[in-house]
Design a protein around this motif. Structure first.
Motif, PDB file in Angstrom:
ATOM      1  N   ASP A  43      48.527  30.497   8.043  1.00  0.00           N
ATOM      2  CA  ASP A  43      47.316  30.685   8.851  1.00  0.00           C
ATOM      3  C   ASP A  43      46.077  30.734   7.967  1.00  0.00           C
ATOM      4  N   LEU A  44      46.216  31.486   6.885  1.00  0.00           N
ATOM      5  CA  LEU A  44      45.082  31.656   5.978  1.00  0.00           C
ATOM      6  C   LEU A  44      44.670  30.312   5.385  1.00  0.00           C
ATOM      7  N   LEU A  45      45.660  29.547   4.925  1.00  0.00           N
ATOM      8  CA  LEU A  45      45.323  28.258   4.306  1.00  0.00           C
ATOM      9  C   LEU A  45      44.715  27.311   5.338  1.00  0.00           C
ATOM     10  N   GLU A  91      42.945  28.195   7.825  1.00  0.00           N
ATOM     11  CA  GLU A  91      41.559  28.650   8.017  1.00  0.00           C
ATOM     12  C   GLU A  91      40.674  28.172   6.863  1.00  0.00           C
ATOM     13  N   ILE A  92      41.185  28.299   5.655  1.00  0.00           N
ATOM     14  CA  ILE A  92      40.384  27.883   4.493  1.00  0.00           C
ATOM     15  C   ILE A  92      40.177  26.369   4.498  1.00  0.00           C
ATOM     16  N   ASP A  93      41.236  25.631   4.868  1.00  0.00           N
ATOM     17  CA  ASP A  93      41.107  24.161   4.957  1.00  0.00           C
ATOM     18  C   ASP A  93      39.884  23.756   5.777  1.00  0.00           C
ATOM     19  N   VAL A 125      37.096  25.257   6.161  1.00  0.00           N
ATOM     20  CA  VAL A 125      35.763  25.571   5.637  1.00  0.00           C
ATOM     21  C   VAL A 125      35.530  25.026   4.231  1.00  0.00           C
ATOM     22  N   LEU A 126      36.583  24.472   3.618  1.00  0.00           N
ATOM     23  CA  LEU A 126      36.401  23.932   2.265  1.00  0.00           C
ATOM     24  C   LEU A 126      35.426  22.756   2.282  1.00  0.00           C
TER      25      LEU A 126
END
Lengths: 67, 550
Positions: free
Chosen positions: A41-43, A45-47, A49-50
């Protein structure tokens, strides 16, 4: 010697550190599943906004030295 | 003992006059290669425009100059002063920097070079209504926090600086002419350039500098395990693939020295007290990482304050690290935390073992002095000790717990997630991107802030307290006098510095310089009534200079 008993007993080899856990366990789920799910989930989410072009961004992030 | 350190502050614990300095990484995505000094001045100007809108009595005032009278960047704590001729131009931080037309031209590119009368002059310095300084330091915008008396306030007023940076970024994002400009709370571009996040601590002049060097060096070599921010890439230019504990470690090349921009030393000897020089020195710590993690930032200030109390009491662990510079690098490069450093007496200790020695000595001193007691303690030392002990315990065996607040470990978990999911090698640009974007000050973009928002990175500071600290100065130091002077008399303050406020009374050609060389005077308790009773500057100055409250 003071503090000897506190020495880390589980050295991590970062080259082999594939077992990833992030502490966002969902209640009721088993710890491992929750952690894996949490990381995914975290990755995700980060994907989202990167900066889009990693190569270009990293190359362009050039700073002058400071204090 | 430290009874003369900070009159009014309990000795032996974590209370001490302290402050932070954050140089932000700066990046204009649409103007690669833009002049960083010019971009930095745009950040200062953007914040100035925002606070002008706030009006008098609200916050910062644009254009308040800096009073350079008491700046002595070339005085060395070891007892000498470097001549201006021998100094590197970077070291001359006691003169107003001037932004040249060439620099502006470089920034804008050849298409639009014109410094005509309509354009605002580049703004290089602001003193804010919260007592902080916001200015251009070399090629970075820097927020220097107001003086505070404890690590919790150090965290809060440092976070206020992040909020100031964010406000400027937001303003520039909406500015089609000047923006966007983004800011990063980190310390390196990973290509060879490093910029600092410094800490300052008030220390009695009576403590010999040699004892500070001896007591602090092993602590600084090892404290990165608790408060390092993590970095992708090894070596100053980051050319060797890998991950390390500290942003800053690889840029340190000397044990002790005056410089801050080259041959950086673990112990910086700049003797610029910004206070009564006979009584105090300001210990200028340059070896730390900028932290987005609240707990790491809090412990950086809290544990260092405790170690200074140990040194003042003559109770610091008697250990000496052999070759501390390579030891600093080695501990940073060992994320397994099993690497040892050699002591002069032949023993080998891990970084955690060194930290435990300092912790145990600090806990004992605090207990002896009664400052860590739940009732009757100083209200801060107990929490620093509790969190320090928890961090060392977690780093020694419960990494899952540590990764919720130890910044380098939290970042490593995210990077390992990418490596595992996408099979990325350490040299992959996406990992470099995660490292940089970790510290983006925008909550929607900054990866550390995203983690905090989902509860995966612990936060300590109350957002309301941080919002208040953007506007209001701490009440218990001279920063209160500085900040309130700017709030109450936005057009009556000609310039200010850490140890002075220079007033420009209306109807007078003479400036009135009010020295504030005692960091624990000029507090709300001492000057609050004066501000309340005298809304006009003339009356205020007459009462102030008649009574000398500060």
């Amino acid at each position: 010697m003071a503090g000897q008993e506190h020495k880390s007993t589980q050295p991590r080899d970062e080259e082999e550190a594939v077992e990833v856990e992030v502490p966002t366990p969902a209640p009721g789920a088993s710890q491992d599943q929750a952690n894996t799910q949490g990381v995914d989930d975290l990755l995700d989410e980060i994907d989202n906004v990167l900066e889009t072009n990693a190569e270009e961004f990293v190359r362009g992030f050039v700073q002058k030295g400071g204090q | 003992m430290s009874s003369d350190t900070s009159p009014g502050l309990a000795a032996g614990g974590a209370l001490r006059v302290m402050g932070s300095e954050t140089e932000f990484g700066i990046h204009a995505p649409s103007a690669p290669g833009a002049n960083a000094t010019y971009l930095s001045s745009q950040v200062i100007a953007a914040y100035s425009r925002l606070t002008r809108g706030r009006g008098g009595g609200g916050g910062a005032e644009a254009g308040t100059g800096w009073d350079y009278t008491d700046e002595t960047p070339l005085r060395d704590a070891r007892g000498w002063t470097v001549s201006r001729g021998q100094a590197h131009p970077d070291q001359l931080t006691d003169i107003e920097p001037v932004l040249t037309a060439e620099a502006v031209a470089l920034a804008h590119g050849p298409a639009e070079i014109e410094l005509d009368g309509d354009q605002e002059p580049a703004l290089m310095n602001l003193v804010l209504g919260n007592g902080a300084r916001l200015y251009v330091d070399h090629a970075h915008p820097e927020y220097s926090s107001p003086e505070v008396t404890n690590p919790r306030d150090a965290l809060v007023w440092d976070l206020a600086g992040d909020a100031v940076a964010l406000a400027a970024v937001r303003a520039l994002a909406e500015d089609r002419e000047r923006g966007p400009v983004n800011l990063y709370k980190n310390n390196t571009d990973g290509k060879g350039a490093s910029y600092g996040s410094h800490e300052n601590y008030l220390v009695p002049r009576s403590v010999p500098f040699g004892e500070l060097i001896a007591g602090l060096t092993p602590f600084f070599v090892s404290r990165q395990l608790v408060c390092g921010a993590g970095r992708v890439g090894l070596g100053q230019d980051g050319s060797r693939p890998g991950y390390q504990v500290s942003q800053r470690a690889d840029y340190f090349e000397a044990e002790v020295g005056l410089e801050t921009t080259m041959r950086r030393p673990i112990i910086n000897t700049r003797d610029e007290p910004h206070a009564v020089a006979d009584k105090y020195r300001r210990l200028h710590v340059i070896v730390g990482d900028a932290n987005v993690s609240h707990v790491a930032n809090y412990l950086k200030f809290g544990t260092t304050a405790l170690v200074l109390s140990l040194i003042e009491a003559g109770k610091a662990p008697q250990i000496e690290v052999h070759d501390p510079v390579p030891a600093l690098h080695r501990l940073s490069h060992d994320t397994g935390m099993t690497e040892t450093v050699r002591l002069i007496d032949g023993r080998r200790l891990t970084g955690l073992e060194i930290q435990w020695m300092y912790f145990e000595a600090a806990a004992k001193l605090a207990a002896d002095q009664g400052v860590a007691a739940e009732h009757g303690g100083d209200g801060h030392t107990a929490e620093v000790l509790r969190r320090w002990e928890a961090a060392l315990t977690d780093l020694g065996g419960n990494l899952d717990a540590a990764a919720t607040y130890v910044e380098w470990l939290a970042k490593l978990r995210v990077l390992d997630g990418y490596r595992s999911r996408d099979g990325l090698a350490w040299g992959d640009a996406r990992l470099g991107l995660v490292d940089i974007q970790w510290s983006d000050v925008r909550p929607e973009r900054g990866i550390a802030l995203r983690l905090a928002a989902r509860g995966a990175l612990e936060t300590m500071a109350d957002p309301a307290a941080v919002a208040a600290a953007v506007v209001e100065p701490p009440e218990d130091t001279r920063a209160w006098f500085r900040g309130k002077s700017i709030q109450h008399f936005p057009r009556g303050v000609a310039s200010a510095s850490w140890d002075s406020v220079v007033f420009a009374p209306p109807n007078s050609y003479r400036l009135q310089r009010v020295p504030t060389r005692e960091p624990l005077r000029g507090t709300k308790a001492l000057t609050g009534a004066l501000f309340a009773e005298h809304p006009d500057l003339e009356g205020f100055l007459a009462a102030l200079l008649g009574e000398r409250h500060t």
